[in-house]
Scaffold this motif. Structure first.
Motif, mmCIF file in Angstrom:
data_model
loop_
_atom_site.group_PDB
_atom_site.id
_atom_site.type_symbol
_atom_site.label_atom_id
_atom_site.label_comp_id
_atom_site.label_asym_id
_atom_site.label_seq_id
_atom_site.Cartn_x
_atom_site.Cartn_y
_atom_site.Cartn_z
ATOM 1 N N SER A 63 57.950 53.913 55.004
ATOM 2 C CA SER A 63 57.494 54.457 53.725
ATOM 3 C C SER A 63 58.410 55.626 53.392
ATOM 4 N N ALA A 64 59.211 55.470 52.348
ATOM 5 C CA ALA A 64 60.225 56.477 52.030
ATOM 6 C C ALA A 64 60.209 56.795 50.544
ATOM 7 N N GLN A 65 60.228 58.083 50.217
ATOM 8 C CA GLN A 65 60.260 58.524 48.829
ATOM 9 C C GLN A 65 61.651 59.045 48.510
ATOM 10 N N VAL A 66 62.251 58.498 47.443
ATOM 11 C CA VAL A 66 63.620 58.868 47.080
ATOM 12 C C VAL A 66 63.729 59.002 45.563
ATOM 13 N N PRO A 67 64.647 59.871 45.066
ATOM 14 C CA PRO A 67 64.909 59.929 43.632
ATOM 15 C C PRO A 67 65.780 58.747 43.220
ATOM 16 N N GLU A 68 65.450 58.163 42.097
ATOM 17 C CA GLU A 68 66.187 56.985 41.653
ATOM 18 C C GLU A 68 66.021 56.835 40.136
ATOM 19 N N GLY A 69 67.131 56.860 39.401
ATOM 20 C CA GLY A 69 67.068 56.666 37.959
ATOM 21 C C GLY A 69 66.252 57.720 37.233
ATOM 22 N N GLY A 70 66.281 58.959 37.714
ATOM 23 C CA GLY A 70 65.545 60.033 37.056
ATOM 24 C C GLY A 70 64.071 60.074 37.405
ATOM 25 N N GLU A 71 63.602 59.216 38.298
ATOM 26 C CA GLU A 71 62.206 59.198 38.722
ATOM 27 C C GLU A 71 62.136 59.278 40.240
ATOM 28 N N MET A 72 60.934 59.559 40.744
ATOM 29 C CA MET A 72 60.701 59.467 42.172
ATOM 30 C C MET A 72 60.162 58.072 42.465
ATOM 31 N N LYS A 73 60.737 57.430 43.471
ATOM 32 C CA LYS A 73 60.316 56.091 43.870
ATOM 33 C C LYS A 73 59.856 56.121 45.329
ATOM 34 N N THR A 74 58.928 55.250 45.676
ATOM 35 C CA THR A 74 58.484 55.077 47.054
ATOM 36 C C THR A 74 58.712 53.634 47.468
ATOM 37 N N TYR A 75 59.457 53.449 48.555
ATOM 38 C CA TYR A 75 59.682 52.129 49.135
ATOM 39 C C TYR A 75 58.738 51.954 50.319
ATOM 40 N N LEU A 76 58.026 50.843 50.329
ATOM 41 C CA LEU A 76 57.081 50.538 51.402
ATOM 42 C C LEU A 76 57.462 49.205 52.023
ATOM 43 N N VAL A 77 57.559 49.158 53.360
ATOM 44 C CA VAL A 77 57.846 47.918 54.082
ATOM 45 C C VAL A 77 56.755 47.739 55.132
ATOM 46 N N THR A 78 56.219 46.518 55.220
ATOM 47 C CA THR A 78 55.097 46.254 56.101
ATOM 48 C C THR A 78 55.317 44.984 56.916
ATOM 49 N N SER A 79 54.485 44.837 57.949
ATOM 50 C CA SER A 79 54.494 43.655 58.797
ATOM 51 C C SER A 79 53.070 43.132 58.897
ATOM 52 N N ALA A 80 52.917 41.809 58.877
ATOM 53 C CA ALA A 80 51.591 41.193 58.986
ATOM 54 C C ALA A 80 51.623 40.076 60.023
ATOM 55 N N LYS A 81 50.578 40.001 60.853
ATOM 56 C CA LYS A 81 50.452 38.894 61.795
ATOM 57 C C LYS A 81 48.966 38.557 61.950
#
Length: 304
Positions: free
Chosen positions: A97-115
């Motif tokens: 879960s990472a928050q980064v500036p992108e295109g003048g906005e703040m974005k959050t990328y979320l990566v998950t695993s399911a089993k």
């Protein structure tokens, strides 16, 4: 401690705190507050993010209902687990879960695993690969909203464990996720990478690379019946940004990818090994990174 009583102000009166130096302090505070909206920005909560990616997410147990991916519904030969009611619930793990500036906005990328949590809850066999999901959220100044989400991009990893995950910059104002995992069996080893990027309203696998292969663990020098030929190949890649792009007609939103490979491998065990001394350039086009050009190299033996 004595209590200070601040007098109320009536129209036309002068504040006792209206001296120039004191007014400058008040104005400076207001200016700083106006220029720092990020201080009032609440981080995206894990509960809200996971509920968006997995409708029906149970935060207390870390589980969610599972809707089978197309590959699982295709038939007997499928990745992941059987598409049956026994495996209708999955356990969810947040990998990144990472928050980064992108295109003048703040974005959050979320990566998950399911089993699955069904009868085979261990899900730890060699070919047991978890389902990897990802989502991209943007902050509009008031709330976080999902721009793209996909709970089942594909099945990656093995032995029930997910691949390694890292966030990378794939363009001047764009990011992606690199998955890295290794598979080994009977002395043969292979390593792979996949690049996930938000495209439209979803997140997709846009590029894959087999970046390592060898059979060194399968060769026993004392076994005269073993006629395997030792081989090994490896590759490294990087994103070409700015002046490094291969020509001026590239995609301005996405960097090109350069891959440099060395060594040799076997595509067919009944045939001689094939040289892997090459460099390739990939360019993002129509939702995928596609091969732009590939250059073969021949290594000259070192002079004695």
């Amino acid at each position: 401690m004595p209590t200070t009583t601040y007098p109320s102000l009536k129209a036309g009166t002068v504040s006792p705190y209206s001296k120039p130096s004191q007014m400058r302090c008040v104005l400076l505070f207001v200016l700083v507050a106006a220029l720092t909206p990020a201080a009032a920005q609440e981080p995206l909560s894990a509960r809200d993010a996971l509920a968006t990616l997995y409708p029906g997410y149970d935060a207390a147990n870390g589980t969610a209902p599972w809707h089978c991916a197309a590959e699982q519904r295709a038939g007997k030969a499928h990745p992941g687990w059987e598409c049956t009611p026994d495996y209708a619930t999955v356990s969810i793990t947040v990998l990144l879960s990472a928050q980064v500036p992108e295109g003048g906005e703040m974005k959050t990328y979320l990566v998950t695993s399911a089993k699955p949590t069904g009868p085979d809850a261990g899900y730890g066999c060699h070919g047991c690969a978890p389902a990897i999901g990802a989502a991209l959220f943007a902050f509009d100044g008031k709330d976080w909203a999902a721009e793209g989400a996909n709970p089942a991009i594909g099945f990656y990893g093995g032995w029930g464990a997910p691949p390694e995950v890292s966030l990378v910059q794939v363009g001047p104002e764009r990011h992606g996720i690199v998955l890295s995992w290794t598979d080994m069996g009977q002395g043969f080893i292979g390593a792979s990478k996949s690049l996930l990027i938000p495209t439209g309203k979803t997140v997709c696998d846009v590029w894959d690379l087999d970046d390592e292969e060898d059979d060194l663990g399968a060769i026993d020098p004392s076994d005269k019946m073993n006629n395997l030929r030792p081989h090994r190949s490896s590759a490294a890649f990087r994103f070409l940004s700015g002046d490094e792009t291969t020509n001026s007609n590239g995609n301005p939103d996405y960097y090109d990818i350069e891959v440099i490979a060395r060594g040799d491998n076997h595509d067919d065990w009944g045939k001689p090994s094939r040289s892997q001394n090459w460099t390739a350039i990939y360019r993002f086009s129509n939702g995928k990174y596609r091969l732009l050009k590939r250059m073969q190299f021949t290594e000259a033996p070192a002079k004695k």
